[in-house]
Every structure is written in structure tokens, then in C-alpha cells.
Design a protein around this motif. Sequence first.
Motif, PDB file in Angstrom:
ATOM      1  N   GLN A   1      13.341 -20.379   0.936  1.00 42.50           N
ATOM      2  CA  GLN A   1      12.482 -20.592  -0.217  1.00 42.50           C
ATOM      3  C   GLN A   1      12.178 -19.272  -0.920  1.00 42.50           C
ATOM      4  OE1 GLN A   1       9.259 -22.601   1.991  1.00 42.50           O
ATOM      5  NE2 GLN A   1       9.563 -24.363   0.630  1.00 42.50           N
ATOM      6  N   ILE A   2      12.261 -19.278  -2.241  1.00 47.51           N
ATOM      7  CA  ILE A   2      11.895 -18.087  -3.000  1.00 47.51           C
ATOM      8  C   ILE A   2      10.432 -17.747  -2.799  1.00 47.51           C
ATOM      9  CG2 ILE A   2      11.662 -17.142  -5.338  1.00 47.51           C
ATOM     10  CD1 ILE A   2      14.129 -18.739  -6.128  1.00 47.51           C
ATOM     11  N   LEU A   3       9.610 -18.780  -2.630  1.00 43.93           N
ATOM     12  CA  LEU A   3       8.177 -18.523  -2.501  1.00 43.93           C
ATOM     13  C   LEU A   3       7.809 -17.759  -1.237  1.00 43.93           C
ATOM     14  CD1 LEU A   3       7.045 -20.708  -0.248  1.00 43.93           C
ATOM     15  CD2 LEU A   3       7.063 -22.267  -2.190  1.00 43.93           C
ATOM     16  N   ASN A   4       8.766 -17.601  -0.297  1.00 49.79           N
ATOM     17  CA  ASN A   4       8.422 -16.822   0.890  1.00 49.79           C
ATOM     18  C   ASN A   4       8.270 -15.330   0.567  1.00 49.79           C
ATOM     19  OD1 ASN A   4      11.039 -15.745   0.764  1.00 49.79           O
ATOM     20  ND2 ASN A   4      11.581 -16.312   2.849  1.00 49.79           N
ATOM     21  N   GLN A   5       8.454 -14.976  -0.706  1.00 44.54           N
ATOM     22  CA  GLN A   5       8.211 -13.602  -1.147  1.00 44.54           C
ATOM     23  C   GLN A   5       6.726 -13.316  -1.371  1.00 44.54           C
ATOM     24  OE1 GLN A   5      10.674 -12.487  -4.559  1.00 44.54           O
ATOM     25  NE2 GLN A   5      12.189 -14.014  -3.976  1.00 44.54           N
ATOM     26  N   TRP A   6       5.885 -14.371  -1.346  1.00 45.01           N
ATOM     27  CA  TRP A   6       4.488 -14.150  -1.729  1.00 45.01           C
ATOM     28  C   TRP A   6       3.759 -13.125  -0.861  1.00 45.01           C
ATOM     29  CZ3 TRP A   6       0.094 -14.497   1.048  1.00 45.01           C
ATOM     30  CH2 TRP A   6       0.065 -15.316   2.183  1.00 45.01           C
ATOM     31  N   PRO A   7       3.992 -13.058   0.471  1.00 40.52           N
ATOM     32  CA  PRO A   7       3.241 -12.046   1.222  1.00 40.52           C
ATOM     33  C   PRO A   7       3.520 -10.622   0.744  1.00 40.52           C
ATOM     34  CG  PRO A   7       4.173 -13.677   2.707  1.00 40.52           C
ATOM     35  CD  PRO A   7       4.814 -13.894   1.377  1.00 40.52           C
ATOM     36  N   GLY A   8       4.790 -10.341   0.445  1.00 39.17           N
ATOM     37  CA  GLY A   8       5.128  -9.013  -0.045  1.00 39.17           C
ATOM     38  C   GLY A   8       4.539  -8.740  -1.412  1.00 39.17           C
ATOM     39  N   ILE A   9       4.524  -9.757  -2.271  1.00 38.93           N
ATOM     40  CA  ILE A   9       3.916  -9.609  -3.589  1.00 38.93           C
ATOM     41  C   ILE A   9       2.433  -9.311  -3.450  1.00 38.93           C
ATOM     42  CG2 ILE A   9       3.351 -10.812  -5.737  1.00 38.93           C
ATOM     43  CD1 ILE A   9       5.968 -12.409  -5.366  1.00 38.93           C
ATOM     44  N   PHE A  10       1.781 -10.053  -2.562  1.00 29.59           N
ATOM     45  CA  PHE A  10       0.357  -9.827  -2.321  1.00 29.59           C
ATOM     46  C   PHE A  10       0.109  -8.404  -1.829  1.00 29.59           C
ATOM     47  CE2 PHE A  10      -2.682  -9.492   1.235  1.00 29.59           C
ATOM     48  CZ  PHE A  10      -3.867  -9.533   0.509  1.00 29.59           C
ATOM     49  N   GLU A  11       0.889  -7.943  -0.866  1.00 30.62           N
ATOM     50  CA  GLU A  11       0.682  -6.606  -0.309  1.00 30.62           C
ATOM     51  C   GLU A  11       0.865  -5.537  -1.379  1.00 30.62           C
ATOM     52  OE1 GLU A  11       1.938  -4.115   3.683  1.00 30.62           O
ATOM     53  OE2 GLU A  11       3.438  -5.405   2.742  1.00 30.62           O
ATOM     54  N   THR A  12       1.905  -5.699  -2.200  1.00 28.69           N
ATOM     55  CA  THR A  12       2.147  -4.730  -3.265  1.00 28.69           C
ATOM     56  C   THR A  12       1.007  -4.744  -4.281  1.00 28.69           C
ATOM     57  OG1 THR A  12       4.542  -4.947  -3.019  1.00 28.69           O
ATOM     58  CG2 THR A  12       3.736  -4.044  -5.100  1.00 28.69           C
ATOM     59  N   TRP A  13       0.597  -5.955  -4.684  1.00 29.54           N
ATOM     60  CA  TRP A  13      -0.519  -6.099  -5.631  1.00 29.54           C
ATOM     61  C   TRP A  13      -1.775  -5.403  -5.119  1.00 29.54           C
ATOM     62  CZ3 TRP A  13      -5.081  -8.864  -4.539  1.00 29.54           C
ATOM     63  CH2 TRP A  13      -5.949  -9.093  -5.619  1.00 29.54           C
ATOM     64  N   LEU A  14      -2.048  -5.560  -3.826  1.00 25.26           N
ATOM     65  CA  LEU A  14      -3.276  -5.019  -3.270  1.00 25.26           C
ATOM     66  C   LEU A  14      -3.204  -3.509  -3.078  1.00 25.26           C
ATOM     67  CD1 LEU A  14      -6.069  -5.515  -2.073  1.00 25.26           C
ATOM     68  CD2 LEU A  14      -4.953  -5.917   0.153  1.00 25.26           C
ATOM     69  N   THR A  15      -2.138  -3.029  -2.484  1.00 26.01           N
ATOM     70  CA  THR A  15      -2.089  -1.615  -2.103  1.00 26.01           C
ATOM     71  C   THR A  15      -1.864  -0.697  -3.305  1.00 26.01           C
ATOM     72  OG1 THR A  15       0.278  -1.835  -1.569  1.00 26.01           O
ATOM     73  CG2 THR A  15      -1.306  -2.107   0.227  1.00 26.01           C
ATOM     74  N   ARG A  16      -1.377  -1.245  -4.417  1.00 27.76           N
ATOM     75  CA  ARG A  16      -1.158  -0.402  -5.596  1.00 27.76           C
ATOM     76  C   ARG A  16      -2.301  -0.433  -6.595  1.00 27.76           C
ATOM     77  NH1 ARG A  16       5.304  -1.107  -7.132  1.00 27.76           N
ATOM     78  NH2 ARG A  16       6.108  -0.339  -5.136  1.00 27.76           N
ATOM     79  N   ARG A  17      -3.278  -1.285  -6.348  1.00 24.98           N
ATOM     80  CA  ARG A  17      -4.363  -1.358  -7.337  1.00 24.98           C
ATOM     81  C   ARG A  17      -5.435  -0.324  -7.034  1.00 24.98           C
ATOM     82  NH1 ARG A  17      -5.308  -5.786  -8.991  1.00 24.98           N
ATOM     83  NH2 ARG A  17      -7.157  -5.138 -10.100  1.00 24.98           N
ATOM     84  N   THR A  18      -6.202   0.003  -8.051  1.00 20.42           N
ATOM     85  CA  THR A  18      -7.289   0.967  -7.923  1.00 20.42           C
ATOM     86  C   THR A  18      -8.611   0.230  -7.846  1.00 20.42           C
ATOM     87  OG1 THR A  18      -6.036   2.577  -9.233  1.00 20.42           O
ATOM     88  CG2 THR A  18      -8.421   2.929  -8.994  1.00 20.42           C
ATOM     89  N   PHE A  19      -9.358   0.474  -6.797  1.00 19.01           N
ATOM     90  CA  PHE A  19     -10.672  -0.124  -6.628  1.00 19.01           C
ATOM     91  C   PHE A  19     -11.739   0.836  -7.123  1.00 19.01           C
ATOM     92  CE2 PHE A  19      -8.111  -2.415  -3.606  1.00 19.01           C
ATOM     93  CZ  PHE A  19      -8.625  -3.704  -3.625  1.00 19.01           C
ATOM     94  N   GLU A  20     -12.831   0.263  -7.586  1.00 16.40           N
ATOM     95  CA  GLU A  20     -13.964   1.093  -7.950  1.00 16.40           C
ATOM     96  C   GLU A  20     -14.575   1.700  -6.705  1.00 16.40           C
ATOM     97  OE1 GLU A  20     -16.776  -1.077 -10.224  1.00 16.40           O
ATOM     98  OE2 GLU A  20     -15.380  -1.565 -11.839  1.00 16.40           O
ATOM     99  N   GLU A  21     -14.870   2.972  -6.761  1.00 14.20           N
ATOM    100  CA  GLU A  21     -15.450   3.664  -5.602  1.00 14.20           C
ATOM    101  C   GLU A  21     -16.963   3.593  -5.656  1.00 14.20           C
ATOM    102  OE1 GLU A  21     -13.774   4.681  -3.114  1.00 14.20           O
ATOM    103  OE2 GLU A  21     -11.790   4.454  -3.988  1.00 14.20           O
TER     104      GLU A  21
END
Length: 315
Positions: free
Chosen positions: A295-315
Motif C-alpha cells: 500500500q502506498i499509504l504505508n508511507q505515512w509514518p515516514g511522512i509524519f516523522e519528517t513533518w515533525l522533525t523538520r518543523r520549528t516549534f515556538e520556544e
Amino acid sequence: MINRRGFLSSSALVAGAAGLAMSGARALAHPYEEITLWPGSPPGRGGPTGPEKIGTEGAGYGAVSNISTPRMRVYRPNHPNGMAVMICGGGGYFRIQLWKESEPAARWLQDRGFTVFDLIYRLPNDGWDASAPFADAQRAMKIIRSRAKEFGIRPDRIGVMGFSAGGHLAGYTAYRPDHALYEGSDRFETASAKPDFAALLFPVVSLRKPYDTTRTRREIIGEIPTSAAEDAWSLDTHASKDAPPTIIFASADDPITPPGHGITLFQALKAKGAAAELHIFEDGGHGWGLGSSDQILNQWPGIFETWLTRRTFEE
């Protein structure tokens, strides 16, 4: 409040079902531990009789119900990355799908350095008040944040992830963290219940027409609810500019929570100026967990990890 009324632990079985190999890293990963949410009896009325139940067949295989003791299963990684995720498995608020949804996701995240808290929450179908799962989720977030140093996580990097009805629970916790659902006065109650990010997979979002056919809707607001109740317990109602960053995953052919749920929430969040991202896969149906290798949708965990680890959070 709204007033209505020894899980089979087998990592090899879970990994097999998810199409994962048992790696050396997995073999060395910490076994989970359990933390109860409440001292003594949990707040609210009702509750089940008899022991917890584990489904043995069909769509309910590996799902837990008849829950008297709400708690978290804690999966500690070998090499913590400082981030934590509380997971809410789905099941229409009448069971919690651990085997197919929350445990495989917990193991995947654990292997990548996340400290994971798999929430086993109370269910209205077991006789609890319909507000019970939401109280449990708030309490769990407060405990995690209060004990962040002990778990080796940052108190400002604690997110929530939910599947289907668990996505509704996770979303409500994210967008209404200050809704007073119980009274408490111990040391955990000084912490915020607001997650720092949210990942919602095929979530139940709206309890209004045309999305008024879900088991979630019936369990939370009943068979013939008022329009006010439909609005109050639909996630898009509570979208705001202060909502935590949210990523939503849906399948175009989902017969239970069609992508209109996720689209509705995405549009509401963006309209308020909140950070939100939406991914709709071509197929996959409902309840896909990690997804299978074809399934193509099995890519979602990697997408989630990339989305999270590359974003900037307010400190």
C-alpha cells in the motif's frame, strides 16, 4: 459533562501483521510498562462489570474493552530523541484497537527514539459517562508532562496521535485541553493537557450530517442528539489559531470516515491561521494502522516523522 452510560502482548505477532521484521534493535527495545491514571477509582459514573475483554476474531481481533482501570502503556526507546507521543487507538468508543493500530505505531515510534504512551481509556459502551475517555486523555497528558524529566523527554515536545475514534479523542484533547471534565488537585493537575502537535489518522471529525453515521457519534452524543451537541463534540468547531500543529491522514475510499472529515478539519484550522497539513491516499479503506507493504499509504509514518522533525516549534 455528558451523562450516558492481561492484553495479548505479542510483539512478534504485531510485527508480522504489520509486515515488519523483528530486527536486533527491536529485540533490544524496552518492554512496555504500565502507569495507571487515577489514584483509586476514576472520576465519573458507571463502569463495567467483570474482567477486561480482548477480541479474538474479525475486526475486533486484539481490541480491548470492558475497561475498569484506565492506564498508559509506556514504550521507552533505547536512544530517546526527546519527543513523546500519546497514542489513542480507534474502535468507535466501544473498544480500542491495540493489536492493529496503536501497538504497531508505538513500536515503530519507539524504534525511532520517541517515548510512546499507548492510552487505554474508558469507553462509554462499557457503562461509563461519555465524557470518561476525554477525562482520561487530559489526565494522561498532564501526567506525561509532569514526569517529562523522568522519561527523558522535553515538556514542550509532547504530542498526540489517534486513529478513527481515537483520532476524535486525540483531536478533542488537542483543541479543547482546558475543558473541565473532572476535578483534581494532585501534583499532576498543575500541568497543561495541551499537546504540542497532533497526528490524526482517518479521524472522526464531524458528528453532523452527512457524517452522522459513525459509532463514535452514537456513543458520545446518542441516537437523537441536539444540534448543539453535534457542534460541541465536532472537532472543527474548536479550530483556533492556537491549535497545535496538526497533520491529518485519510484514505479516499474510506467507508467509515471518508476524507470529508479530514478536509473539514483542515479547512477549519487553516481558516483560523493554525498550522495544518493534509494527506489523502488513493485507497486503503479504514483502519489501516501502519499499512501493508503493498500500500502506498504505508508511507505515512515516514511522512509524519519528517513533518515533525523538520518543523520549528515556538520556544
